[in-house]
Motif scaffolding. Structure first.
Motif, short mmCIF file in Angstrom:
data_model
loop_
_atom_site.label_atom_id
_atom_site.label_comp_id
_atom_site.label_asym_id
_atom_site.label_seq_id
_atom_site.Cartn_x
_atom_site.Cartn_y
_atom_site.Cartn_z
N THR A 18 -6.43 1.23 3.70
CA THR A 18 -6.55 2.24 4.75
C THR A 18 -7.98 2.51 5.19
O THR A 18 -8.22 2.64 6.40
CB THR A 18 -5.91 3.57 4.30
OG1 THR A 18 -6.53 4.00 3.10
CG2 THR A 18 -4.42 3.40 4.09
N LYS A 19 -8.91 2.61 4.28
CA LYS A 19 -10.27 3.01 4.64
C LYS A 19 -11.17 1.84 4.99
O LYS A 19 -11.87 1.87 5.99
CB LYS A 19 -10.91 3.82 3.50
CG LYS A 19 -10.16 5.04 3.10
CD LYS A 19 -10.17 6.07 4.19
CE LYS A 19 -9.46 7.33 3.66
NZ LYS A 19 -9.05 8.20 4.72
N GLU A 44 -9.04 -0.57 7.54
CA GLU A 44 -8.42 0.27 8.58
C GLU A 44 -6.96 -0.07 8.82
O GLU A 44 -6.49 -0.13 9.95
CB GLU A 44 -9.23 0.16 9.87
CG GLU A 44 -10.62 0.70 9.70
CD GLU A 44 -11.53 0.36 10.87
OE1 GLU A 44 -11.13 -0.42 11.75
OE2 GLU A 44 -12.65 0.88 10.88
#
Length: 80
Positions: A42-43, A46
């Protein structure tokens, strides 16, 4: 207190602590693997790799937990 009863309680508590340590090692490393894979998905990337890194690090976490479990078993076996 009877000395035999005291030894039985001591052995029970030792086994209980061993089971708790093994459970914590297995669950903790699996959770850490899933969390790290999800974080990367997720981080860092992305969401473009979602859910592949989560699945890969889940297996790494399980493997690390099993390795920790074997180390703990060997350590407790030497003490007995």
């Amino acid at each position: 207190m009877d000395p035999e009863n005291k030894e039985a309680i001591k052995e029970f508590l030792r086994l209980l602590s061993m089971a708790g340590t093994m459970t914590t090692a297995l669950v903790g490393s699996t959770f850490a693997g899933v969390w790290f894979g999800y974080f990367l998905d997720t981080k860092v990337f992305e969401g473009s790799t979602h859910p592949w890194l989560t699945i890969i690090f889940l297996f790494f976490g399980i493997a690390g937990g099993i390795r920790s479990l074997l180390i703990l078993i060997r350590r407790f076996k030497e003490k007995v």
